[in-house]
Design an enzyme around this catalytic site. Structure first.
Site, PDB file in Angstrom:
ATOM      1  N   ARG A  64       0.568  -1.250   0.017  1.00 32.09           N
ATOM      2  CA  ARG A  64      -0.034   0.095   0.095  1.00 32.09           C
ATOM      3  C   ARG A  64       0.857   1.186  -0.150  1.00 32.09           C
ATOM      4  O   ARG A  64       0.605   2.028  -0.811  1.00 32.09           O
ATOM      5  CB  ARG A  64      -0.768  -0.013   1.108  1.00 32.09           C
ATOM      6  CG  ARG A  64      -2.201   0.477   1.357  1.00 32.09           C
ATOM      7  CD  ARG A  64      -2.863  -0.076   2.448  1.00 32.09           C
ATOM      8  NE  ARG A  64      -2.350  -1.352   2.897  1.00 32.09           N
ATOM      9  CZ  ARG A  64      -2.786  -2.482   2.609  1.00 32.09           C
ATOM     10  NH1 ARG A  64      -3.822  -2.583   1.702  1.00 32.09           N
ATOM     11  NH2 ARG A  64      -2.265  -3.720   2.702  1.00 32.09           N
ATOM     12  N   THR A  65       1.731   1.390   1.051  1.00 34.58           N
ATOM     13  CA  THR A  65       2.484   2.697   0.970  1.00 34.58           C
ATOM     14  C   THR A  65       3.437   2.607  -0.160  1.00 34.58           C
ATOM     15  O   THR A  65       3.322   3.781  -0.693  1.00 34.58           O
ATOM     16  CB  THR A  65       3.444   2.542   2.308  1.00 34.58           C
ATOM     17  OG1 THR A  65       2.470   2.557   3.453  1.00 34.58           O
ATOM     18  CG2 THR A  65       4.054   3.862   2.660  1.00 34.58           C
ATOM     19  N   LYS A  94      25.856  -8.092  -1.130  1.00 27.05           N
ATOM     20  CA  LYS A  94      27.454  -8.224  -1.466  1.00 27.05           C
ATOM     21  C   LYS A  94      28.103  -7.668  -0.120  1.00 27.05           C
ATOM     22  O   LYS A  94      29.071  -7.747  -0.392  1.00 27.05           O
ATOM     23  CB  LYS A  94      27.772  -7.734  -2.740  1.00 27.05           C
ATOM     24  CG  LYS A  94      27.262  -8.253  -3.967  1.00 27.05           C
ATOM     25  CD  LYS A  94      27.590  -7.373  -5.414  1.00 27.05           C
ATOM     26  CE  LYS A  94      26.745  -7.796  -6.468  1.00 27.05           C
ATOM     27  NZ  LYS A  94      27.135  -6.973  -7.491  1.00 27.05           N
ATOM     28  N   ARG A 115      11.581   2.963   3.791  1.00 27.70           N
ATOM     29  CA  ARG A 115      11.017   2.271   4.738  1.00 27.70           C
ATOM     30  C   ARG A 115      11.946   1.056   5.327  1.00 27.70           C
ATOM     31  O   ARG A 115      12.649   0.531   4.539  1.00 27.70           O
ATOM     32  CB  ARG A 115       9.724   1.293   4.311  1.00 27.70           C
ATOM     33  CG  ARG A 115       9.384   0.239   5.152  1.00 27.70           C
ATOM     34  CD  ARG A 115       8.060  -0.397   4.996  1.00 27.70           C
ATOM     35  NE  ARG A 115       6.946   0.802   5.212  1.00 27.70           N
ATOM     36  CZ  ARG A 115       5.640   0.264   5.284  1.00 27.70           C
ATOM     37  NH1 ARG A 115       5.356  -1.129   5.135  1.00 27.70           N
ATOM     38  NH2 ARG A 115       4.732   1.122   5.249  1.00 27.70           N
ATOM     39  N   HIS A 144       5.448   6.505  11.512  1.00 27.59           N
ATOM     40  CA  HIS A 144       5.021   6.066  10.151  1.00 27.59           C
ATOM     41  C   HIS A 144       4.371   7.802   9.821  1.00 27.59           C
ATOM     42  O   HIS A 144       3.206   7.885   9.675  1.00 27.59           O
ATOM     43  CB  HIS A 144       3.943   5.163   9.947  1.00 27.59           C
ATOM     44  CG  HIS A 144       3.886   4.840   8.620  1.00 27.59           C
ATOM     45  ND1 HIS A 144       4.177   5.564   7.440  1.00 27.59           N
ATOM     46  CD2 HIS A 144       3.230   3.445   7.998  1.00 27.59           C
ATOM     47  CE1 HIS A 144       3.746   4.686   6.317  1.00 27.59           C
ATOM     48  NE2 HIS A 144       3.173   3.449   6.872  1.00 27.59           N
TER      49      HIS A 144
HETATM   50  N1  ASP Z   1       0.944  -0.286   7.219  1.00 28.80           N
HETATM   51  C1  ASP Z   1       1.182   0.119   8.353  1.00 28.80           C
HETATM   52  C2  ASP Z   1       2.452   0.169   8.853  1.00 28.80           C
HETATM   53  O1  ASP Z   1       3.438  -0.028   7.885  1.00 28.80           O
HETATM   54  C3  ASP Z   1       0.389  -0.692   9.487  1.00 28.80           C
HETATM   55  C4  ASP Z   1       0.648  -2.144   9.682  1.00 28.80           C
HETATM   56  O2  ASP Z   1       1.685  -2.712   8.961  1.00 28.80           O
HETATM   57  O3  ASP Z   1       0.147  -2.720  10.489  1.00 28.80           O
HETATM   58  O4  ASP Z   1       3.069   0.566   9.867  1.00 28.80           O
END
Ligand code: ASP
Length: 320
Positions: A64-65, A94, A115, A144
């Site tokens: 999603r993100t 590597k 991330r 987040h």
């Molecule tokens: N998508 C959100 C996160 O990356 C919530 C989750 O994973 O529960 O934190």
């Protein structure tokens, strides 16, 4: 080190924490977001990010993100370099250091969205780059920020304000980074009350609880649905973060202790509230609730993710 405050000027700033924002910064972002909605809905090419490249560097699974950042850039005519799981598929496998990876992608891009499973990684990346802003897309169990921005926007769209609200935050408050950012956002406004519903083991860390409680927000920890307020403006449900547990056994003990069902909504909800979730859900909201018009998690909350990221990227890249 505390990340730099936005102070009305997003250009070139790293986006690492909701602590960087003031109500004024949120209102700048929220003014632009409906414009982004119109651009996306019109399905007409926009040139706002034309000529820019944003690298999406995701060391942790995400659909999603990742997808919404990717779509946000493309909606505005920009381009992306997309790297998922670099520890397995890139030079990191590597033996390349995190710092070197960041330096390499800094050379290619105008912004890096990152991330990472380790808290503090986005901050570390921002200390390595010299001219490219870092946007955190989830920093271990830390924060987040862009999720909280879209969550706050969703609440704002419904209620027209971010003060004087009553909310229920439920699930994994200890490990849930979306929760940590959302509380930081809501404590910027006066007279908010949050009921924190979780099993005892998954309460906010005591350090967070004490530091948030010193601010202008009322936090009430509860361990049973029967203590939920009747007058909530929103419920924000979250998944127990399986990947943060040392053993499956520990996870199983607390998993799905609180589940939203029609019955729970009938007993403890009210007709005007909204029900939110950052997704993915793994059983903590029953699908029977999806068609309830108060459920926004598969509707406006998701769409707002792309709009808010479009607005944020435009501001950070100095294009608007
Ligand atoms: N998508 C959100 C996160 O990356 C919530 C989750 O994973 O529960 O934190």
């Amino acid at each position: 080190m505390h990340p730099q405050k936005i102070n009305g000027d997003f250009k070139g700033k790293n986006i690492l924490s909701l602590d960087q924002f003031t109500p004024k910064d949120l209102s700048i972002l929220f003014k632009i977001t409906p414009k982004m909605k119109r651009i996306a809905k019109a399905a007409k090419p926009s040139k706002i990010l034309e000529g820019t490249i944003t690298t999406l560097l995701f060391y942790e699974p995400s659909s999603r993100t990742f997808g919404s950042f990717s779509a946000a850039v493309k909606q505005l005519g920009g381009q992306t370099v997309e790297i998922q799981n670099p520890q397995a598929f890139s030079s990191m496998a590597k033996g390349e250091t995190f710092e070197d990876t960041i330096r390499v992608f800094e050379a290619y891009s105008d912004a890096i969205v990152i991330r990472h499973p380790t808290q503090g990684s986005a901050q570390k990346a921002s200390e390595v780059t010299r001219f490219t802003p870092i946007i955190s897309a989830g920093d271990g169990v830390g924060e987040h920020p862009t999720q909280a921005l879209l969550d706050l926007f969703t609440i704002y769209e419904k209620w027209g304000r971010l003060d004087g609200l009553v909310g229920v935050l439920a699930g994994d408050l200890l490990n849930g980074r979306t929760i940590h950012s959302l509380i930081r956002g809501l404590l910027l406004f006066p007279k908010n009350t949050l009921y924190l519903l979780s099993p005892r083991q998954l309460r906010l860390s005591r350090v967070d609880f004490l530091s948030f409680s010193k601010r202008k927000i009322k936090l009430i920890e509860i361990e049973s649905e029967k203590d939920m307020p009747k007058n909530a403006h929103f419920w924000y449900w979250t998944r127990v973060q399986k990947e943060r547990f040392a053993s499956l056994g520990e996870y199983e003990k607390v998993k799905n202790r609180f589940v939203v069902t029609k019955e729970l909504l009938r007993k403890h909800g009210n007709k005007n509230m909204i029900l939110m979730h950052p997704l993915p859900r793994v059983g903590e909201i029953s699908t029977e609730v999806d068609s309830d018009e108060r459920s926004v998690y598969l509707r406006s909350q998701i769409r707002n993710g792309m709009y808010i990221r479009m607005a944020l990227l435009s501001l950070v890249l100095g294009k608007i």
